[in-house]
Enzyme design. Structure first.
Site, PDB file in Angstrom:
ATOM      1  N   ASP A 160     -14.084  43.128  18.852  1.00 36.27           N
ATOM      2  CA  ASP A 160     -15.436  43.476  19.344  1.00 36.27           C
ATOM      3  C   ASP A 160     -16.306  42.443  19.121  1.00 36.27           C
ATOM      4  OD1 ASP A 160     -15.331  43.791  16.432  1.00 36.27           O
ATOM      5  OD2 ASP A 160     -17.046  45.064  16.472  1.00 36.27           O
TER       6      ASP A 160
ATOM      7  N   GLU B 106     -15.664  45.549  13.839  1.00 38.87           N
ATOM      8  CA  GLU B 106     -16.203  44.486  12.741  1.00 38.87           C
ATOM      9  C   GLU B 106     -17.643  44.541  12.956  1.00 38.87           C
ATOM     10  OE1 GLU B 106     -17.318  41.104  10.198  1.00 38.87           O
ATOM     11  OE2 GLU B 106     -17.536  41.293  12.339  1.00 38.87           O
TER      12      GLU B 106
HETATM   13  N1  BES Z   1     -17.264  36.296  11.592  1.00 42.35           N
HETATM   14  C1  BES Z   1     -18.475  36.974  11.192  1.00 42.35           C
HETATM   15  C2  BES Z   1     -18.670  36.550   9.671  1.00 42.35           C
HETATM   16  C3  BES Z   1     -18.812  35.068   9.164  1.00 42.35           C
HETATM   17  C4  BES Z   1     -19.327  34.320  10.183  1.00 42.35           C
HETATM   18  C5  BES Z   1     -18.270  34.671   7.838  1.00 42.35           C
HETATM   19  C6  BES Z   1     -19.384  32.836   9.501  1.00 42.35           C
HETATM   20  C7  BES Z   1     -18.658  33.433   7.622  1.00 42.35           C
HETATM   21  C8  BES Z   1     -18.912  32.533   8.401  1.00 42.35           C
HETATM   22  C9  BES Z   1     -18.328  38.372  11.132  1.00 42.35           C
HETATM   23  O1  BES Z   1     -18.118  38.633  12.274  1.00 42.35           O
HETATM   24  C10 BES Z   1     -19.769  38.879  11.170  1.00 42.35           C
HETATM   25  O2  BES Z   1     -20.525  38.618  11.632  1.00 42.35           O
HETATM   26  N2  BES Z   1     -20.368  39.889   9.996  1.00 42.35           N
HETATM   27  C11 BES Z   1     -21.291  40.433   9.899  1.00 42.35           C
HETATM   28  C12 BES Z   1     -21.082  41.652   8.960  1.00 42.35           C
HETATM   29  C13 BES Z   1     -21.322  42.854   9.563  1.00 42.35           C
HETATM   30  C14 BES Z   1     -21.365  44.102   8.497  1.00 42.35           C
HETATM   31  C15 BES Z   1     -21.814  43.199  10.829  1.00 42.35           C
HETATM   32  C16 BES Z   1     -22.076  39.535   9.138  1.00 42.35           C
HETATM   33  O3  BES Z   1     -22.038  38.692   8.541  1.00 42.35           O
HETATM   34  O4  BES Z   1     -23.553  39.618   9.618  1.00 42.35           O
HETATM   35 MN    MN Z   2     -16.454  37.826  13.105  1.00 43.34          MN
HETATM   36 MN    MN Z   3     -19.802  38.339  13.843  1.00 44.29          MN
END
Ligand code: BES
Ligand code: MN
Ligand code: MN
Length: 473
Positions: free
Chosen positions: A105, A169
């Site tokens: 996603d 995710e």
């Molecule tokens: N891939 C990201 C997280 C990420 C990005 C970790 C860069 C470390 C470095 C992930 O898809 C993401 O965006 N996670 C969200 C969490 C969520 C609950 C929507 C975030 O970190 O905002």
């Molecule tokens: Mn991600």
């Molecule tokens: Mn993300």
């Protein structure tokens, strides 16, 4: 075919190494790009129900790819939300199993008008693929599929592999918790391998050894029972947007410390040695400011820029609205104001506890004359990955092999809520071996993924399997 035959001869006469995959990767580069482009064309935005069919279609497409490369037990497993694309290859039950996690996603593309090219019509510019999801996480997830395809086609998969690619995710993985609890047997493995984070830069590889947790809330402030004329009533009635702005500002003191009582109680402070070791990773603050076109960095007193966005908790307004935001000016004293607020958490903070502390505090600072509501959204727990175990060493060796430089451990600022849950429910540690860059503009307009990074991932992943299998032998 010709290349494959040569490889077989080489395998018989020389000790095996993943080195032999390199020319194959070079030759198939265009196909890898084309396949990713096809995947990026499907707008699998999990947050917006308008894209529901496309999200399902993406899961199906991944399953079809799993089947076509010869994985077994490939299926889209239903959840109360979007399905999990699953497949496996068990070559030998006595060999270790790598569970690959990723997500198909993507974030919404808005603000769409700020994209230089349409977000779901991928284009290649300056050796980068531009599209929503290019780096987060379709491109990074797909490197694993192609790496495993290469190992299967060249008879060199050294251990078992399972794929768990989810579709929620970006909306907090709410249904994945139930999925993991229900499918513990299916997900049995020795380690989890994830590419959904970044390296420092293309010359300086790093492995992410920490993720922040998250508490995400939406607040609503209500003043009068209806929108009012800001001249007739203004000055005499609490304006909910004025009030909300003031409430939010009051949550920081002059040192940019967060003022919610108890907010820092559980925060794990790093020792001077730990901080010094994190500071060893290269970082150029001037270049950082230049790239963002800001004149100064901003944040909590007593901490460096990189610490502020990795080992320290934060509170940020992600969006705020109310009143009149259309063209021109309309004089109005709004009835309601809203904000979406995220708090990034660090080890030992608990998402539920912080949400509770926030709610109590927010309610307590609301002045008379307004009513407030706090609605919790998703959360996630923070995480640290140790550097003194076999899988970390394998990842380190794999990157050392392909980058020609030892990767440094780095604490990441983002969140992947399911990772802490994998540890809790499956007892498995995760290796966060991402290949993106912080400047890939994930979640922003013009998201992109470097072709260098894409190919580097495809090249590096098989070495992880090789070294990990050797260590476990
Ligand atoms: N891939 C990201 C997280 C990420 C990005 C970790 C860069 C470390 C470095 C992930 O898809 C993401 O965006 N996670 C969200 C969490 C969520 C609950 C929507 C975030 O970190 O905002
Ligand atoms: Mn991600
Ligand atoms: Mn993300």
């Amino acid at each position: 075919m010709y290349v494959k035959n040569i490889l077989c001869v080489i395998f018989e006469t020389q000790p095996f190494t993943m080195q032999h995959l390199k020319p194959i990767i070079e030759q198939n580069k265009q196909r890898y790009i084309d396949e990713l482009i096809e995947l990026l064309k499907i707008p699998s935005v999990s947050a917006d129900p308008a894209y529901r069919e496309d999200v399902f279609k993406t899961a199906e497409k991944i399953k079809e790819k799993f089947i076509s490369i010869g994985l077994d037990n490939a299926q889209c497993i239903e959840t109360p939300g979007y399905p999990v694309a699953y497949a496996e290859k068990i070559i030998d039950a006595s060999k270790p199993t790598v569970l690959v996690y990723g997500h198909y996603d993507v974030q919404p593309a808005d603000p769409i008008e700020l994209w230089d090219s349409p977000p779901f019509e991928p284009v290649i510019k300056n050796e980068k693929i531009y599209a929503r999801g290019a780096a987060d996480d379709k491109g990074q997830m797909y490197m694993h599929v192609l790496a495993v395809q290469n190992m299967l086609e060249n008879n060199c998969l050294p251990c078992n592999v399972k794929f768990l690619i989810e579709g929620e995710e970006e909306v907090g993985s709410d249904n994945l918790e139930g999925f993991v609890k229900k499918h513990k047997e299916l997900l049995k493995a020795d380690v989890i391998l994830i590419s959904d984070t970044a390296i420092i830069d293309n010359e300086n590889p790093s492995i992410t050894v920490g993720l922040r947790g998250l508490s995400y809330v939406e607040v609503e402030v209500t003043g009068p029972n209806r929108d009012l004329h800001s001249g007739v009533y203004g000055g005499a009635v609490a304006n909910p947007i004025n009030v909300l702005s003031k409430m939010i500002s009051s949550m920081f003191d002059e040192n940019n410390h967060i003022t919610i009582p108890g907010f820092y109680d559980d925060v794990q402070e790093l020792s001077a040695t730990e901080r010094a070791s994190l500071a060893e990773a290269p970082f150029n603050e001037e270049a950082y400011k230049e790239e963002l076109q800001i004149e100064a960095v901003y944040g909590e007193k007593g901490y460096e820029t990189r610490e502020r966005c990795s080992i320290r908790p934060t509170l940020d307004v992600n969006g705020m609205w109310g009143g009149y935001i259309g063209e021109g000016a309309k004089t109005v004293l709004p009835s309601k104001a809203y904000a979406k607020i995220s708090m990034r958490l660090v080890p030992n903070q608990s998402s539920d506890k912080i949400t509770e502390l926030f709610t109590k505090h927010f309610e307590s600072i609301a002045p008379k004359g307004v009513k407030v509501k706090v609605k919790p959204h998703h959360g996630g727990e923070p995480l640290v990955v140790p550097t003194d175990f076999d899988a970390y060493k394998a990842a380190e060796m794999a990157m050392q092999q392909t980058f020609g430089k030892k990767p440094v451990p780095e604490r990441g600022g983002g969140s992947i809520p399911i990772v802490a849950l994998f540890e809790k429910e499956l007892g498995l540690k995760s290796i966060l071996m991402g290949f993106g860059l912080d400047t890939d503009d994930i979640h922003s307009p013009n998201e992109h993924y470097g072709i260098f990074n894409y190919l580097k991932g495809i090249e590096t992943i098989p070495y992880f399997y090789q070294y990990y299998a050797e260590m476990k032998a």
